[in-house]
Motif scaffolding. Sequence first.
Motif, short mmCIF file in Angstrom:
data_model
loop_
_atom_site.label_atom_id
_atom_site.label_comp_id
_atom_site.label_asym_id
_atom_site.label_seq_id
_atom_site.Cartn_x
_atom_site.Cartn_y
_atom_site.Cartn_z
N SER A 65 4.94 10.95 1.53
CA SER A 65 3.77 11.55 0.86
C SER A 65 3.95 11.61 -0.65
CB SER A 65 3.51 12.96 1.41
OG SER A 65 4.54 13.84 1.03
N ARG A 66 5.17 11.26 -1.15
CA ARG A 66 5.45 11.32 -2.59
C ARG A 66 5.83 9.96 -3.18
NH1 ARG A 66 3.03 15.46 -4.09
NH2 ARG A 66 4.22 15.39 -6.05
N VAL A 67 6.10 8.97 -2.33
CA VAL A 67 6.60 7.69 -2.82
C VAL A 67 5.59 7.00 -3.74
CG1 VAL A 67 7.19 5.33 -2.12
CG2 VAL A 67 8.25 7.26 -0.97
N HIS A 68 4.31 7.03 -3.35
CA HIS A 68 3.30 6.36 -4.18
C HIS A 68 3.13 7.04 -5.54
CE1 HIS A 68 1.09 9.61 -2.23
NE2 HIS A 68 0.15 9.49 -3.14
N LEU A 69 3.69 8.24 -5.68
CA LEU A 69 3.68 8.95 -6.96
C LEU A 69 4.96 8.68 -7.76
CD1 LEU A 69 2.29 12.37 -5.68
CD2 LEU A 69 1.00 10.49 -6.73
N GLY A 70 5.82 7.83 -7.21
CA GLY A 70 7.07 7.49 -7.90
C GLY A 70 8.18 8.49 -7.68
N GLU A 71 8.01 9.37 -6.67
CA GLU A 71 9.02 10.38 -6.37
C GLU A 71 9.78 10.00 -5.10
OE1 GLU A 71 7.20 14.22 -6.20
OE2 GLU A 71 5.99 13.88 -7.99
N TRP A 72 11.11 10.03 -5.18
CA TRP A 72 11.95 9.61 -4.07
C TRP A 72 12.91 10.75 -3.71
CZ3 TRP A 72 11.54 4.47 -2.25
CH2 TRP A 72 10.67 3.66 -3.00
N GLU A 73 12.72 11.28 -2.52
CA GLU A 73 13.63 12.32 -2.03
C GLU A 73 13.91 12.07 -0.55
OE1 GLU A 73 14.05 17.20 -1.63
OE2 GLU A 73 12.19 16.31 -2.42
N HIS A 74 15.17 11.88 -0.24
CA HIS A 74 15.57 11.66 1.15
C HIS A 74 15.86 12.99 1.82
CE1 HIS A 74 15.95 7.25 0.73
NE2 HIS A 74 16.34 7.53 -0.51
N LYS A 75 15.25 13.20 2.98
CA LYS A 75 15.42 14.46 3.70
C LYS A 75 15.93 14.18 5.11
CE LYS A 75 11.65 16.75 1.19
NZ LYS A 75 10.35 17.49 1.30
N PRO A 100 0.79 -1.23 0.00
CA PRO A 100 0.00 0.00 0.00
C PRO A 100 0.83 1.29 0.00
CG PRO A 100 -0.96 -1.59 1.51
CD PRO A 100 0.35 -2.18 1.05
N ALA A 101 1.97 1.28 0.69
CA ALA A 101 2.77 2.51 0.77
C ALA A 101 3.26 2.99 -0.59
CB ALA A 101 3.97 2.29 1.70
N TYR A 102 3.35 2.06 -1.55
CA TYR A 102 3.86 2.40 -2.87
C TYR A 102 2.74 2.56 -3.90
CZ TYR A 102 8.33 0.66 -0.97
OH TYR A 102 9.46 0.46 -0.21
N THR A 103 1.48 2.44 -3.47
CA THR A 103 0.35 2.32 -4.40
C THR A 103 -0.55 3.54 -4.36
OG1 THR A 103 0.40 -0.07 -4.01
CG2 THR A 103 -1.56 0.83 -5.10
N PRO A 104 -0.82 4.18 -5.49
CA PRO A 104 -1.77 5.29 -5.52
C PRO A 104 -3.20 4.81 -5.29
CG PRO A 104 -0.36 5.26 -7.48
CD PRO A 104 -0.18 3.95 -6.80
N GLY A 105 -4.05 5.72 -4.82
CA GLY A 105 -5.47 5.45 -4.74
C GLY A 105 -5.95 4.76 -3.49
N VAL A 106 -5.06 4.53 -2.52
CA VAL A 106 -5.45 3.92 -1.25
C VAL A 106 -5.01 4.82 -0.11
CG1 VAL A 106 -5.25 1.58 -2.22
CG2 VAL A 106 -3.31 2.58 -0.99
#
Length: 446
Positions: free
Chosen positions: A157-167, A88-94
């Motif tokens: 908040s961006r991972v499920h959109l395919g965006e990866w940024e480490h902060k 689920p963490a990687y999946t849009p729409g849930v």
Amino acid sequence: MSAIDLAICGASVLTADPIRPRIDDATILVRGDRIAEIVAGPAEASRLEGVRRIDARGKVATPGLVNVHTHAILTMVRGVAEDMGFAPAYTPGVPHGHDVSEEEAVALARLGALEALLFGSTLLNDTFVHQHLTLPAMAETGIRAWGCGRIHDVDFSRVHLGEWEHKTEIGRRTLDEAIALHAAFDGKANGRMGVQLSPHAPDTCSRDLLVEIRETSATLRCRVNTHLSQSKVEVGRIRSREAMSPPELLDEIGLLNDRLIAAHCIHVDAADIARIGRNGVHVAHIAKGNQTHGHTAPTQALREAGASLTLGTDNMHADMVEVMRWALATGRLQKGCVDEDWQPHTVFEMATMGGARAMGLDAEIGSLEVGKKADIVLFDYHRPHLVPFIDPLGNLVHTAQGRDVHTVIIDGRVVVENSRALLIDQDEIIADAQRAAVALWQRAKM
């Protein structure tokens, strides 16, 4: 010596102790929170005067099942995420973890703990969000509640959109929250509560954060629970980022060891398997959840390499009995046969002593032995699918269900009786969780 406090009379006992694996028509005597004696046959009547007795004739007693890897809050995507093919963490729409309010987290975590308890798990090792609230809420059911908030420095908040940024600031916050959780709850409730560090996965944690987690686990002297090689996405990102596999990365950092619970271990090659085995890692085999998504861990190869196999339900359900059955089938499919090396006792050990060892609690729980904690489950075998009563372990693994649990005892206290939880209002928990899930799904569709 103090008197006996509880007597469980007439049970067939599956001890998970290889020295004395089965005792028929037994009496289990409990003093305080410990098993005082296990007597073959009835105990002397004079010893039981004034003692609370449980008539366990027709029932099978087992150790409490140890669920080493789960996310209780993810009951919110039950019946949907199983058919999406990805976590689920990687999946849009849930609904995602960052969508869950504190109140919703508590409601859903209590549901997950209740389900696990009713199905015979006496320890739940959980990780997700708002653990400072959900951990004590789960412990109120009477279960052994272990957990940690997920540690990561990627922006979820961006991972499920395919965006990866480490902060760096996210990593600092999530690790500090885990350290605070350890200080607040580890060892509390007579040892029923505990905290392990839970980095979400190698792809959602930078190398620097993983190094900090290793150092913190050494300082706090606590174990680590993570996802490892759970998806091709994870493997691909680590190969791109580090030019190595996820197990190689954890090995290089110093996290791949016998104090690690590594969930999944699906997408591993021969070198990864050898590395995991050589380091004595505890692999949390998510037999049902992974196969539902079309994958499975190479459990035969991992065990032959030296890995310690345990079981977890992960998310969407909490029936460890069903997981034992799926794990048995998985191993036999991999071997292509039925042999003496992969039998019901193999997966029963994973669900009991294997889990206890992974948690570092094998001296206290995981088997029914004198001196250990009185964590005892009674399965009702007065049911058509559990008769005839020839081999109770075979029946348990092949045909039983979590719903066959009649009584659960933790720390010598009866917390489930007649398949109902005693310490909490289970109808209220079910209603609260339904409301929380509906609200989350409504927001996810906006």
